[in-house]
Design a protein around this motif. Sequence first.
Motif, mmCIF file in Angstrom:
data_model
loop_
_atom_site.group_PDB
_atom_site.id
_atom_site.type_symbol
_atom_site.label_atom_id
_atom_site.label_comp_id
_atom_site.label_asym_id
_atom_site.label_seq_id
_atom_site.Cartn_x
_atom_site.Cartn_y
_atom_site.Cartn_z
ATOM 1 N N SER A 392 0.869 -1.170 0.000
ATOM 2 C CA SER A 392 0.000 0.000 0.000
ATOM 3 C C SER A 392 0.906 1.221 0.000
ATOM 4 O O SER A 392 1.763 1.363 0.881
ATOM 5 N N LEU A 393 0.758 2.070 -1.022
ATOM 6 C CA LEU A 393 1.581 3.269 -1.139
ATOM 7 C C LEU A 393 0.685 4.487 -0.978
ATOM 8 O O LEU A 393 -0.189 4.736 -1.805
ATOM 9 N N ARG A 394 0.906 5.235 0.065
ATOM 10 C CA ARG A 394 0.118 6.439 0.324
ATOM 11 C C ARG A 394 1.028 7.496 0.943
ATOM 12 O O ARG A 394 2.105 7.162 1.465
ATOM 13 N N PRO A 395 0.630 8.758 0.923
ATOM 14 C CA PRO A 395 1.496 9.811 1.475
ATOM 15 C C PRO A 395 1.843 9.623 2.942
ATOM 16 O O PRO A 395 2.844 10.169 3.416
ATOM 17 N N THR A 396 1.042 8.846 3.667
ATOM 18 C CA THR A 396 1.300 8.651 5.096
ATOM 19 C C THR A 396 2.281 7.530 5.385
ATOM 20 O O THR A 396 2.725 7.384 6.532
ATOM 21 N N GLY A 397 2.610 6.705 4.374
ATOM 22 C CA GLY A 397 3.592 5.672 4.646
ATOM 23 C C GLY A 397 3.482 4.451 3.754
ATOM 24 O O GLY A 397 2.552 4.302 2.956
ATOM 25 N N TYR A 398 4.463 3.563 3.917
ATOM 26 C CA TYR A 398 4.570 2.315 3.168
ATOM 27 C C TYR A 398 4.057 1.171 4.031
ATOM 28 O O TYR A 398 4.392 1.072 5.219
ATOM 29 N N ASN A 399 3.251 0.296 3.439
ATOM 30 C CA ASN A 399 2.741 -0.851 4.181
ATOM 31 C C ASN A 399 2.775 -2.084 3.287
ATOM 32 O O ASN A 399 2.154 -2.104 2.225
ATOM 33 N N GLU A 400 3.518 -3.092 3.716
ATOM 34 C CA GLU A 400 3.586 -4.331 2.945
ATOM 35 C C GLU A 400 2.459 -5.266 3.361
ATOM 36 O O GLU A 400 2.215 -5.469 4.548
ATOM 37 N N ILE A 401 1.792 -5.854 2.361
ATOM 38 C CA ILE A 401 0.651 -6.728 2.619
ATOM 39 C C ILE A 401 1.007 -8.188 2.394
ATOM 40 O O ILE A 401 0.697 -9.050 3.214
ATOM 41 N N SER A 402 1.670 -8.485 1.276
ATOM 42 C CA SER A 402 1.992 -9.875 0.941
ATOM 43 C C SER A 402 3.295 -9.921 0.156
ATOM 44 O O SER A 402 3.721 -8.926 -0.440
ATOM 45 N N ARG A 403 3.894 -11.125 0.132
ATOM 46 C CA ARG A 403 5.136 -11.325 -0.620
ATOM 47 C C ARG A 403 5.223 -12.797 -1.010
ATOM 48 O O ARG A 403 4.967 -13.679 -0.188
ATOM 49 N N HIS A 404 5.596 -13.048 -2.284
ATOM 50 C CA HIS A 404 5.706 -14.434 -2.752
ATOM 51 C C HIS A 404 6.765 -14.516 -3.846
ATOM 52 O O HIS A 404 6.807 -13.682 -4.746
ATOM 53 N N LYS A 405 7.600 -15.533 -3.777
ATOM 54 C CA LYS A 405 8.679 -15.730 -4.748
ATOM 55 C C LYS A 405 8.116 -16.316 -6.042
ATOM 56 O O LYS A 405 7.457 -17.355 -6.032
ATOM 57 N N LEU A 406 8.400 -15.640 -7.176
ATOM 58 C CA LEU A 406 7.948 -16.127 -8.479
ATOM 59 C C LEU A 406 9.088 -16.716 -9.300
ATOM 60 O O LEU A 406 8.942 -17.783 -9.898
#
Length: 442
Positions: A392-406
Amino acid sequence: MLPCPNPPSLFLLLITLICSFFSAVSTAQQPSSDNDWPRWRGPGGAGQWKAPENIQLDWANQKPELVWKQPIGASYSGIAVVGNQIFTMDRQANEQTSEDALAGNERIVSFDRQTGRKLWDFSYAAHYKDLDYNKGPRVTPTVHQGRVYTLGAVGHLTCLEAQTGKMLWQRDLVAEEKAKVPMWGFAGSPLVINDTQLIVHAALQPNGCYAAFDCRDGKEIWRSGADPAGYTAPVLIKNGEHQQLVGWTPKHVVGMSPLNGEIQWKIPYEVTYGVSIATPLYKQGHILVCGYWEGSKLIKLSDDLQQAELVWEENEYLRGLMSQPLHRKDHVYLLDKQHGIVCFNLITGKVRWTDKNQLTPRGRNPQATLVWVNNSEHAMCLNAEGELVVTSLRPTGYNEISRHKLVDFTWAHPAYSGDLVFARDDEKLVCFRIPTKVSSSK
């Protein structure tokens, strides 16, 4: 006098002609679809994935599923998707490679979107003399109205029939036009404008930094500029009834007429090693370019696009390399070479935050491909380690939701189509299905 066919024969002849007509139309121009990713950075080059409304971005309970995997040669080439076809490029050995490691073939190849079955390939000899990072071609194929256009690392401009891979025309720009290959090879994907012109950034000699070719037969229409070639394609920008091609060379940011290539304005911006890579971004009446050593510059354009002035420049936090920045609601998100993802205000250049290298590790050549998910604040990011990261990219900050190796290490840009993502490294091309939410029963 020719014999007149009897009624059954006439009927069969009519049916055959009708079928042939519609087959020809289908071959010449496949209808566009929301699932298409026909060029560099997707539809319109906007870097926006039209994902299904029920796409699942939280993968805590369900991971992306591998649909198919196919072997492929080394390359930096991105992926295009049109209809049921996948398109990319790679490099293959040929009969001279055993004696000369720089000899080999560049290959344009198409796969079935659903199964991964190879549909066709087209190869041509391409010697990588004096080419640094010489493992394969760089561009993402451009697919338009039933044709595939590519520019090889050492100047082969090729047009193929999309359904069959049949060559329609090819130009060797180095042999024919004395094009000067930059240190890391030609990397700007061909740009189709107004359905008729193919624009390339290939430093034809003389005065052919940019050139337009007829999409039908490859004949030159115009050429423009004396600067050397960089590594990005120009963009076609519009403001009301006004249109302009904007390019970034190793020496200038330039605005050109799409009709004849006439340079209408230019702003000096000389970059170290000629690394003008990221595509210029046109938002809110301004052009943003992001460089590695010299940083970013914002240029304001007049309403008629005929005048340009430098607004600000910054080289401490806003130093992008290959990664394309994203823009949303007055703010830009850029992968800086030291600080990771940086959020800043487009008009002022004021930095809001950095992610402190959470998305991808700090390194000499940081890379991540950022794409918006629909019109939301969510972005899909494939980093150089081959991890697909939902943020999630917003002016208030960075937030990671998910991650998966492709895939393994990659600089190649992925493609998104429906609920599928296509990615590649130097050995394989993969298709993963992104989870979707299950509708609750009534």
